[in-house]
Design a protein around this motif. Sequence first.
Motif, PDB file in Angstrom:
ATOM      1  N   MET A 120      13.260   5.927  -1.530  1.00 48.59           N
ATOM      2  CA  MET A 120      13.750   6.019  -0.170  1.00 48.59           C
ATOM      3  C   MET A 120      14.568   7.305  -0.001  1.00 48.59           C
ATOM      4  O   MET A 120      15.371   7.660  -0.862  1.00 48.59           O
ATOM      5  CB  MET A 120      14.642   4.801   0.141  1.00 48.59           C
ATOM      6  N   ILE A 154       8.898   6.833  11.565  1.00 49.33           N
ATOM      7  CA  ILE A 154       9.489   6.228  10.366  1.00 49.33           C
ATOM      8  C   ILE A 154      10.386   5.066  10.800  1.00 49.33           C
ATOM      9  O   ILE A 154      10.792   4.968  11.960  1.00 49.33           O
ATOM     10  CB  ILE A 154      10.308   7.245   9.544  1.00 49.33           C
ATOM     11  N   GLU A 200      12.098  -0.471   4.922  1.00 45.90           N
ATOM     12  CA  GLU A 200      11.194   0.650   4.635  1.00 45.90           C
ATOM     13  C   GLU A 200       9.843   0.142   4.100  1.00 45.90           C
ATOM     14  O   GLU A 200       8.808   0.771   4.330  1.00 45.90           O
ATOM     15  CB  GLU A 200      11.831   1.588   3.604  1.00 45.90           C
ATOM     16  N   THR A 238      12.578   9.196   5.026  1.00 53.04           N
ATOM     17  CA  THR A 238      11.614   8.094   5.121  1.00 53.04           C
ATOM     18  C   THR A 238      12.186   6.937   5.922  1.00 53.04           C
ATOM     19  O   THR A 238      11.472   5.997   6.244  1.00 53.04           O
ATOM     20  CB  THR A 238      11.222   7.600   3.719  1.00 53.04           C
ATOM     21  N   ILE A 239      13.495   6.991   6.238  1.00 48.63           N
ATOM     22  CA  ILE A 239      14.151   5.984   7.072  1.00 48.63           C
ATOM     23  C   ILE A 239      15.407   6.618   7.661  1.00 48.63           C
ATOM     24  O   ILE A 239      16.032   7.483   7.030  1.00 48.63           O
ATOM     25  CB  ILE A 239      14.500   4.716   6.258  1.00 48.63           C
TER      26      ILE A 239
END
Length: 414
Positions: A1, A122, A412, A102-103
């Motif tokens: 992550m 995302i 995620e 990614t988040i």
Amino acid sequence: MRALIITFGTRGDVEPYLALAERLQSEGHEAVLCAPEAYRTEAARSGIGFAPAATRMHELVRDGMSTAAGPMDVARAARQMTAAMRDSLVEQWDAAQRVEPTIILSHPKALGGLHIAERLAIPFAASLPLPFLTPTGEFPIPFMTGRHSERWNRMTYQFNRFTAIAYGGMINRFRRRQLGLARESRFSDFLHRDGAAVPVLYPVSPAVVPRPHDYPESAHLTGYWFRAQGTAEALPDDVSAFLDGDGPVVYAGFGSMGFGRHAADRGRTVLEAVRAAGARAIVARGWGGLEAEQADDLLVIDEVPHELLFPRVSAVVHHGGSGTTAAGLRAGRPTLICPVLGDQPFWGERVRALGAGPEPLPLMKMRADSLTERLTDLIGNAAYAERAATIGEQISGEDGTGRAVQILEEIEAT
């Protein structure tokens, strides 16, 4: 992550997210804190990534709070922040392009996180250290107080649409010009994205705010987000020496909410009341909240880590910021809250309801006699100390950042 954590505000709005970023790093993830420049050094010391945003907004708030005479001055200063807010949105987008997260997890006051996550396709999660976004029938939106019907309580959360209404034009220009996205309705809210519920992480202890029975699964009370023990440096020698003296010591500080033009008057009031209550005091200046003359029974400080100071005082008196409230309760210390505005009356009422302190004393109504009465009760009532100690043990047994990391991993992965 690879998490981009966006926040804005005073230390209480940044410290929890710094703690979360540190925990993400320790769990093998990457984390970048996107916050005002004032917090770069602390992020670097923790070994986490940093991207500046909202620095000008931070300076305007700090300068306004230290010179304002009251809430009206603050309101006038807020009207001067439009250009700084526009700049902040662009800075957040620049940070996202560099970080390639990614988040995204964002405090609602930062405004840009939800839209940037949409542009990058995302996952997104909202977060603030106050149960403010999710409607419930158990209590009204925490800018209001009092006992009301469940229906009325839930209706008060329509206030959350204010951001879209007030800043809708700015947000839509940002969406169109920077992100290439279509405009959205000014009546949208922060809790839904493409019809699905937005996850909300509240770094609040269930021991302080029990989870409402009508909260949806998307709302998480994780427990407070504290930095790992040992992160803070040792107390200064003069503070330690003062604490080692005879008699009870009360901490008093009103952070950024005291309005600087009355700081000296408040300092004299605190000193008179502390002496009348048979105690000594450590007074924190904050952003102009308090000012006082040093004396044998009064020590004036700037900033000292609460995690080191609060366990060594007899009681704490403060404005009721979420972070300071959390630190005082975690230390198991009886608490008197002197609220000014915003969510501070909510925290004052929670402390009273928990039995960890007396009825709040609004800062604008604070006088030497009323503060003396409250301090005498705060220090002398053993029930407050016992209840605060119990709550402190419950909070210390929680793993708020660990639970938050687990939730973000689940978000995620979906």
